[in-house]
Enzyme design. Sequence first.
Site, PDB file in Angstrom:
ATOM      1  N   LEU A 147      -5.324  -3.201  -9.988  1.00 28.63           N
ATOM      2  CA  LEU A 147      -4.361  -4.001 -10.742  1.00 28.63           C
ATOM      3  C   LEU A 147      -3.534  -4.908  -9.841  1.00 28.63           C
ATOM      4  O   LEU A 147      -3.031  -5.939 -10.275  1.00 28.63           O
ATOM      5  CB  LEU A 147      -3.426  -3.080 -11.538  1.00 28.63           C
ATOM      6  CG  LEU A 147      -4.086  -2.214 -12.618  1.00 28.63           C
ATOM      7  CD1 LEU A 147      -3.057  -1.299 -13.261  1.00 28.63           C
ATOM      8  CD2 LEU A 147      -4.749  -3.094 -13.674  1.00 28.63           C
ATOM      9  N   ARG A 195      -1.668  -5.211  -5.450  1.00 29.39           N
ATOM     10  CA  ARG A 195      -1.290  -4.537  -4.217  1.00 29.39           C
ATOM     11  C   ARG A 195      -0.049  -5.196  -3.649  1.00 29.39           C
ATOM     12  O   ARG A 195       0.222  -6.373  -3.896  1.00 29.39           O
ATOM     13  CB  ARG A 195      -2.421  -4.556  -3.195  1.00 29.39           C
ATOM     14  CG  ARG A 195      -2.887  -5.934  -2.757  1.00 29.39           C
ATOM     15  CD  ARG A 195      -3.963  -5.799  -1.684  1.00 29.39           C
ATOM     16  NE  ARG A 195      -5.143  -5.098  -2.178  1.00 29.39           N
ATOM     17  CZ  ARG A 195      -5.942  -4.381  -1.412  1.00 29.39           C
ATOM     18  NH1 ARG A 195      -5.673  -4.239  -0.124  1.00 29.39           N
ATOM     19  NH2 ARG A 195      -7.019  -3.782  -1.919  1.00 29.39           N
ATOM     20  N   GLY A 196       0.740  -4.399  -2.921  1.00 30.16           N
ATOM     21  CA  GLY A 196       1.964  -4.907  -2.316  1.00 30.16           C
ATOM     22  C   GLY A 196       2.323  -4.102  -1.088  1.00 30.16           C
ATOM     23  O   GLY A 196       1.497  -3.358  -0.538  1.00 30.16           O
ATOM     24  N   SER A 251       4.165  -1.504  -0.795  1.00 25.77           N
ATOM     25  CA  SER A 251       4.221  -0.050  -0.951  1.00 25.77           C
ATOM     26  C   SER A 251       2.854   0.579  -1.188  1.00 25.77           C
ATOM     27  O   SER A 251       2.713   1.797  -1.099  1.00 25.77           O
ATOM     28  CB  SER A 251       5.154   0.317  -2.112  1.00 25.77           C
ATOM     29  OG  SER A 251       4.723  -0.300  -3.314  1.00 25.77           O
ATOM     30  N   ASP A 265      14.131  -3.585  -3.544  1.00 21.68           N
ATOM     31  CA  ASP A 265      13.076  -4.594  -3.538  1.00 21.68           C
ATOM     32  C   ASP A 265      12.906  -5.210  -4.933  1.00 21.68           C
ATOM     33  O   ASP A 265      11.799  -5.258  -5.487  1.00 21.68           O
ATOM     34  CB  ASP A 265      11.750  -3.982  -3.065  1.00 21.68           C
ATOM     35  CG  ASP A 265      10.755  -5.046  -2.578  1.00 21.68           C
ATOM     36  OD1 ASP A 265      11.174  -6.202  -2.385  1.00 21.68           O
ATOM     37  OD2 ASP A 265       9.571  -4.721  -2.419  1.00 21.68           O
TER      38      ASP A 265
END
Length: 502
Positions: A225, A227-228, A230, A343
């Site tokens: 879905l 990504r970042g 974390s 964040d």
Amino acid sequence: MVSLNGYVIRNPGNWTEGCMAIINTTCDHYDKKSMKFVKLPNTDFWGSDQQHLLSVSFQACRNICISDCTCKGFQYQEGTGSCYPKAHLFSGRTYPTQDVRTIYLKLPIRVNVSGAIIPHSNLFDSVARHLDCDQMNKSIREPFPDVHKTGGGESKWFYFYGFIAAFFVVEVSFISFAWFFVLRRELRPSELWAAEEGYKVMTSNFRRYSYRELVKVTKKFKVELGRGGSGTVYKGVLEDDRQVAVKKLENVRQGKEEFQAELSIIGRINHMNLVRIWGVCSEGSHRLLVSEYVENGSLANILFNDKNNTLLDWKGRFNIALGVAKGLAYLHHECMEWVIHCDVKPENILLDENFEPKITDFGLAKLLNRGGPNQNVSHIRGTLGYIAPEWVSGLPITAKVDVYSYGVVLLELLSGTRVSELVEGSDEVHNMLRKLVRMLSDKLEGDEQSWIDGFVDSKLDRPFNYAQARTLIKLAVSCLEEDRSKRPTMEYVVQTLLVADD
């Protein structure tokens, strides 16, 4: 298990009942001058923190706890100056650690603990610990008093408990037989469906998953879905057909027990504008979160992706601003545990099927080691363009960092553009924001309204609600104050938006 100084085991026959204070102090007759602290080196109690203070002196931390009648003690870490006043004392453990954790237990001065042995836990202790069965609750031990009076010693106890165990097994087998072969045949399909659904509801709260379960749920992490910083998020479907998002966390700095303690707190957080966490996996090196699936993806994808055909109208944008403010206000002011997001950005604001906003990734700031192995929350870095000025200066982090980030999100909601693109030039992002905020502040002081039309996203239909737009711009300017003490609280932001929504 050993009792703390000033505390006794509540029931030596059942350690799960915990300990109780020798002398109970209440807030009605609380006198801080009559209290003292007992030092317990290398000791910690997970959770139940009243607050989390950073870079404070030992004396300041002590004064906070002794001034609060509900504070049972405080943990202080030398070097980092981290202070954790405790409302309750649960899950205590004593063992050497690199960061020198020390608990200071608050007790009345009249309690004498001189010469008392400091409790300790040792995983490699060869001395076996035993329950004091002679002290067990009489209601459990003496339903059949004649058993104690007969001869035969241990052999009679053996036969007695053997008989009880055999009787229990037979009874359980009989009930199981009755359910599967009698009751299920007599239940109508609708009643059976209702019973099964009720069971699913009761068991659908926060739970722990095995890694094997989540591999199956996500079909071996097939559908990504997003990504970042974390971690990476995958789509999955549970056995009860609920769609979920499974996030593989990266750079988790806690050990297994501390990770689970933090997640048990996050799992209790429930608000309509926060993504619901359904469960967690902490197995070996795997750290995963299972949360509700939010249909329309992130606000960033809708606002900034030219390929996305969805256009948020004015009412939808104002509702998102209000919903995000409500979610942050809940985290800052209403949670049992004080939570700073750290964040806040459009990527972490998801929209459900009705475009109601839901904040995700809250509570991860304490779980992730974004700055290296020796970083604490005062050094965790957010996302460029959304981080408050105090991050750069190294000041302790407060809830006002989220207020600043929220101000940036408001500007992007209004303009439909990344803030970094709103001001020309190649200056550093904070300098660009200062220029933009100064310009907007000057325009707000005048009576002219036409500039608002030029600032608001050109893709929006005209006319829109100019009064609401002015309110959002005014809030954004106040949230982006350089001096964090001048920024509003999220509670104030919610109240202002509710007035503007009438």
